[in-house]
Design a protein around this motif. Structure first.
Motif, mmCIF file in Angstrom:
data_model
loop_
_atom_site.group_PDB
_atom_site.id
_atom_site.type_symbol
_atom_site.label_atom_id
_atom_site.label_comp_id
_atom_site.label_asym_id
_atom_site.label_seq_id
_atom_site.Cartn_x
_atom_site.Cartn_y
_atom_site.Cartn_z
ATOM 1 N N ASP A 93 24.649 -47.785 18.199
ATOM 2 C CA ASP A 93 25.350 -46.748 17.437
ATOM 3 C C ASP A 93 24.483 -46.194 16.309
ATOM 4 O O ASP A 93 24.741 -45.114 15.785
ATOM 5 N N LEU A 94 23.421 -46.916 15.951
ATOM 6 C CA LEU A 94 22.558 -46.520 14.844
ATOM 7 C C LEU A 94 21.690 -45.326 15.237
ATOM 8 O O LEU A 94 20.986 -45.353 16.248
ATOM 9 N N LEU A 95 21.732 -44.278 14.439
ATOM 10 C CA LEU A 95 20.868 -43.121 14.665
ATOM 11 C C LEU A 95 19.434 -43.437 14.244
ATOM 12 O O LEU A 95 19.200 -44.237 13.330
ATOM 13 N N VAL A 96 18.463 -42.792 14.897
ATOM 14 C CA VAL A 96 17.054 -43.013 14.578
ATOM 15 C C VAL A 96 16.762 -42.633 13.127
ATOM 16 O O VAL A 96 16.041 -43.328 12.410
ATOM 17 N N GLU A 97 17.357 -41.509 12.657
ATOM 18 C CA GLU A 97 17.147 -41.070 11.280
ATOM 19 C C GLU A 97 17.633 -42.114 10.279
ATOM 20 O O GLU A 97 17.005 -42.360 9.240
ATOM 21 N N ASP A 98 18.770 -42.745 10.585
ATOM 22 C CA ASP A 98 19.304 -43.776 9.691
ATOM 23 C C ASP A 98 18.385 -44.999 9.652
ATOM 24 O O ASP A 98 18.167 -45.596 8.591
ATOM 25 N N LEU A 99 17.852 -45.380 10.834
ATOM 26 C CA LEU A 99 16.925 -46.520 10.892
ATOM 27 C C LEU A 99 15.657 -46.218 10.100
ATOM 28 O O LEU A 99 15.160 -47.064 9.351
ATOM 29 N N GLU A 100 15.138 -45.002 10.241
ATOM 30 C CA GLU A 100 13.937 -44.614 9.498
ATOM 31 C C GLU A 100 14.169 -44.682 7.990
ATOM 32 O O GLU A 100 13.305 -45.133 7.230
ATOM 33 N N GLU A 101 15.348 -44.257 7.554
ATOM 34 C CA GLU A 101 15.669 -44.277 6.129
ATOM 35 C C GLU A 101 15.702 -45.711 5.598
ATOM 36 O O GLU A 101 15.173 -46.007 4.515
ATOM 37 N N LEU A 102 16.310 -46.627 6.375
ATOM 38 C CA LEU A 102 16.388 -48.025 5.967
ATOM 39 C C LEU A 102 15.001 -48.664 5.905
ATOM 40 O O LEU A 102 14.666 -49.387 4.961
ATOM 41 N N VAL A 103 14.188 -48.402 6.930
ATOM 42 C CA VAL A 103 12.846 -48.993 6.978
ATOM 43 C C VAL A 103 11.971 -48.417 5.867
ATOM 44 O O VAL A 103 11.186 -49.133 5.233
ATOM 45 N N ALA A 104 12.087 -47.110 5.612
ATOM 46 C CA ALA A 104 11.294 -46.468 4.552
ATOM 47 C C ALA A 104 11.604 -47.105 3.197
ATOM 48 O O ALA A 104 10.705 -47.324 2.373
ATOM 49 N N GLU A 105 12.875 -47.402 2.975
ATOM 50 C CA GLU A 105 13.279 -48.043 1.720
ATOM 51 C C GLU A 105 12.625 -49.415 1.570
ATOM 52 O O GLU A 105 12.123 -49.773 0.498
ATOM 53 N N GLU A 106 12.599 -50.183 2.668
ATOM 54 C CA GLU A 106 11.978 -51.511 2.646
ATOM 55 C C GLU A 106 10.462 -51.411 2.510
ATOM 56 O O GLU A 106 9.826 -52.241 1.851
ATOM 57 N N LEU A 107 9.875 -50.401 3.136
ATOM 58 C CA LEU A 107 8.434 -50.213 3.022
ATOM 59 C C LEU A 107 8.026 -49.883 1.593
ATOM 60 O O LEU A 107 7.004 -50.364 1.094
ATOM 61 N N ASN A 108 8.827 -49.051 0.930
ATOM 62 C CA ASN A 108 8.535 -48.716 -0.468
ATOM 63 C C ASN A 108 8.543 -49.964 -1.340
ATOM 64 O O ASN A 108 7.678 -50.133 -2.210
ATOM 65 N N LYS A 109 9.483 -50.865 -1.085
ATOM 66 C CA LYS A 109 9.546 -52.124 -1.834
ATOM 67 C C LYS A 109 8.311 -52.969 -1.553
ATOM 68 O O LYS A 109 7.719 -53.549 -2.466
ATOM 69 N N ALA A 110 7.920 -53.041 -0.262
ATOM 70 C CA ALA A 110 6.761 -53.852 0.128
ATOM 71 C C ALA A 110 5.477 -53.313 -0.484
ATOM 72 O O ALA A 110 4.616 -54.064 -0.958
ATOM 73 N N ILE A 111 5.319 -51.990 -0.486
ATOM 74 C CA ILE A 111 4.125 -51.371 -1.064
ATOM 75 C C ILE A 111 4.056 -51.646 -2.565
ATOM 76 O O ILE A 111 2.996 -51.943 -3.120
ATOM 77 N N GLU A 112 5.223 -51.569 -3.222
ATOM 78 C CA GLU A 112 5.278 -51.823 -4.663
ATOM 79 C C GLU A 112 4.938 -53.275 -4.983
ATOM 80 O O GLU A 112 4.218 -53.572 -5.937
ATOM 81 N N GLU A 113 5.443 -54.208 -4.147
ATOM 82 C CA GLU A 113 5.206 -55.632 -4.383
ATOM 83 C C GLU A 113 3.752 -56.019 -4.149
ATOM 84 O O GLU A 113 3.211 -56.895 -4.831
ATOM 85 N N THR A 114 3.133 -55.390 -3.159
ATOM 86 C CA THR A 114 1.744 -55.740 -2.816
ATOM 87 C C THR A 114 0.730 -54.894 -3.570
ATOM 88 O O THR A 114 -0.464 -55.056 -3.391
ATOM 89 N N LYS A 115 1.229 -53.972 -4.427
ATOM 90 C CA LYS A 115 0.318 -53.082 -5.142
ATOM 91 C C LYS A 115 -0.444 -53.861 -6.205
ATOM 92 O O LYS A 115 0.137 -54.590 -6.998
ATOM 93 N N VAL A 116 -1.729 -53.711 -6.187
ATOM 94 C CA VAL A 116 -2.588 -54.295 -7.219
ATOM 95 C C VAL A 116 -3.404 -53.156 -7.809
ATOM 96 O O VAL A 116 -3.338 -52.015 -7.373
ATOM 97 N N GLU A 117 -4.165 -53.451 -8.815
ATOM 98 C CA GLU A 117 -5.027 -52.426 -9.406
ATOM 99 C C GLU A 117 -6.140 -52.132 -8.408
ATOM 100 O O GLU A 117 -7.134 -52.855 -8.331
ATOM 101 N N GLN A 118 -5.927 -51.086 -7.611
ATOM 102 C CA GLN A 118 -6.866 -50.763 -6.530
ATOM 103 C C GLN A 118 -8.046 -49.983 -7.103
ATOM 104 O O GLN A 118 -7.891 -48.909 -7.652
ATOM 105 N N ILE A 119 -9.225 -50.580 -6.983
ATOM 106 C CA ILE A 119 -10.436 -49.971 -7.531
ATOM 107 C C ILE A 119 -11.484 -49.872 -6.439
ATOM 108 O O ILE A 119 -11.689 -50.808 -5.680
#
Length: 497
Positions: free
Chosen positions: A366-392
């Motif tokens: 029943d899950l639409l592809v757009e809804d799944l993308e939105e959920l995954v994008a939200e989790e990816l943003n969290k993961a990127i923020e958590e793994t972000k270091v001072e990239q030089i």
């Protein structure tokens, strides 16, 4: 009818010509039906893939030929296996074999034994010549000589005189500027092999083989070290790839170009082939490189990255292609589309394993592809923020090439000493450990100097997932996520990081 067979691989002063072989054999022909001449010029005796030799065998099988006359055994064959096979054909069809130089009766056991003994020495001579040519070939490339063959794009074949001997080399031609521009263009962000090939085609530019540019032709050119100023960084990159080297590490000082010789060796693993075992040799050339190692390595690292994600799915319906799996059975989920009453295209998830007897009973989610993308994008943003270091990014390292070479030498010495420990006695063990400690200390000192020589640092722009295009989102998802398990009422993300 008699068959006169003559063969000559190459013209040499001390080699008997085909015409001379034929004249000698004519004296032996006594058939009332005369003789027929078969000649193969420019063909080796190592196998039977010779046009006139095959035509002669055809006429033997048809019963036309009753005797085969050759000047010498090695003109007929230089392979014991091939000769044995041909000898069986001669015996089967009752054809007599005569060699002008080796006179013996092949109707007797002793005569046949002598025949095979001569063939053994003929094959030995061929293999010795082949080994000698191979040794000479690798010795020449070790000394920086171009081994021959078509010149790469942007270069042309040439000759130089060295100590009275002619040697093959390469010189730049007018297309080299195009190749330099290819490297500079491909390094740019957003540029792909396909886009660059299309650009070159629109400019009506052709490769040196006069074919249209494509992904494969460009990739092969970028991989070729004949363009690079081969320094220690290139050496270490190629070493990671599993190549062997003709030249010692200290010669990789960035003053010369390099090239790859030998064929890839494919290792069979049951029914599968391992293509990641090149075992080819890289040799330095006696010509200067054109492309800076930093640019050449940037393009090759980009190609490596493309190779890692090339099988991530070519779907255009979602940037999650290749990652979404059925949580119940593990089969891949596919996208199905249809238009609703408002004429809007709707995209749903379907289990590709639904029809399998051992699969689950889930067919459509029943899950639409757009809804799944939105959920995954939200989790990816969290993961990127958590793994972000001072990239030089290091952009200017002034450590000289000699220290980098010394660092590579130390790594190799430590590797060899570690391997030697397994065979060491108690006395030599102490010595080996002491040497390893000394080398490791020197290595740490050089690494400390390397860190101290950074003069300029550029901050990398942080990733904002929502601002990425379709391909960018797909690449980030492939880098962070191993797979996404979708259930009827939830989803689980299995992370790589």
């Amino acid at each position: 009818m008699d068959a006169i067979y003559a063969r000559q691989s190459i013209d040499k002063k001390d080699s008997i010509s085909i015409e001379t072989q034929i004249n000698f054999c004519k004296r032996e022909s006594t058939s009332p039906d005369g003789y027929k001449i078969f000649r193969d010029k420019g063909f080796s005796g190592k196998n039977m893939k010779r046009p006139d030799f095959q035509r002669m065998l055809t006429e033997i099988r048809s019963g036309i030929i009753k005797r085969v006359i050759v000047y010498k055994m090695d003109r007929f064959s230089r392979s014991i296996l091939d000769f044995s096979e041909t000898w069986n054909i001669l015996q089967e069809f009752g054809v007599e074999f005569i060699s002008m130089n080796e006179k013996f009766d092949t109707t007797t056991p002793m005569g046949r034994a002598m025949l095979y003994i001569i063939m053994v020495f003929a094959q030995l001579e061929r293999e010795t010549i082949s080994e000698r040519c191979t040794d000479n070939y690798y010795e020449r490339i070790k000394n920086g000589v171009w081994p021959g063959g078509p010149a790469p794009f942007g270069l042309k074949n040439a000759e130089i005189i060295n100590e009275g001997y002619r040697m093959s080399t390469l010189n730049p031609d007018s297309d080299l500027e195009i190749m330099i521009d290819n490297f500079q263009e491909y390094e740019k962000e957003g540029m792909s092999l396909g886009k660059l090939a299309k650009k070159r085609t629109q400019q009506n530019l052709k490769t040196n083989k006069d074919i249209v540019w494509n992904n494969i032709s460009l990739s092969r050119l970028f991989r070729n070290p004949v363009y690079v100023k081969a320094d220690i960084l290139v050496y270490m990159y190629l070493k990671e790839k599993g190549y062997s080297f003709s030249n010692p590490v200290e010669e990789w000082d960035g003053t010369k170009a390099a090239h790859v010789v030998g064929k890839k060796q494919y290792i069979s693993n049951g029914n599968r082939i391992n293509t990641k075992a090149p075992r080819q040799t890289v040799s330095l050339l006696n010509i200067p490189g054109t492309i800076d190692s930093s640019l050449w390595l940037a393009c090759n690292r980009k190609l490596d990255h493309n190779a890692q994600i090339k099988n991530s799915g070519a779907g255009k319906h979602t940037w999650l292609t290749g990652l979404i799996k059925c949580g119940q059975c593990g089969y891949a989920l596919r996208i199905t589309t249809y238009k609703n009453k408002e004429n809007k295209i709707m995209k749903y998830l379907m289990c590709s394993g639904h029809s399998n007897l051992h699969c689950c009973d889930v067919k459509k989610f029943d899950l639409l592809v757009e809804d799944l993308e939105e959920l995954v994008a939200e989790e990816l943003n969290k993961a990127i923020e958590e793994t972000k270091v001072e990239q030089i990014e290091m952009t200017d390292q002034t450590m000289d090439n000699d220290k980098k070479i010394r660092l590579a030498e130390i790594e190799e010495k430590i590797d060899r000493l570690i391997q030697a420990i397994s065979e060491a006695t108690n006395i030599t063990m102490k010595y080996l450990n002491k040497e390893i400690e000394k080398l490791d200390s020197e290595k740490k000192q050089i690494m400390g100097n390397l860190e101290g020589h950074v003069q300029k640092r550029d901050r990398i722009k942080p990733i904002v997932f929502s601002e990425l295009d379709f391909e960018g989102k797909k690449q980030i998802a492939q880098n962070y996520i191993k797979k996404i398990l979708v259930y009827k009422d939830k989803m689980d993300i299995i992370w790589k990081v």
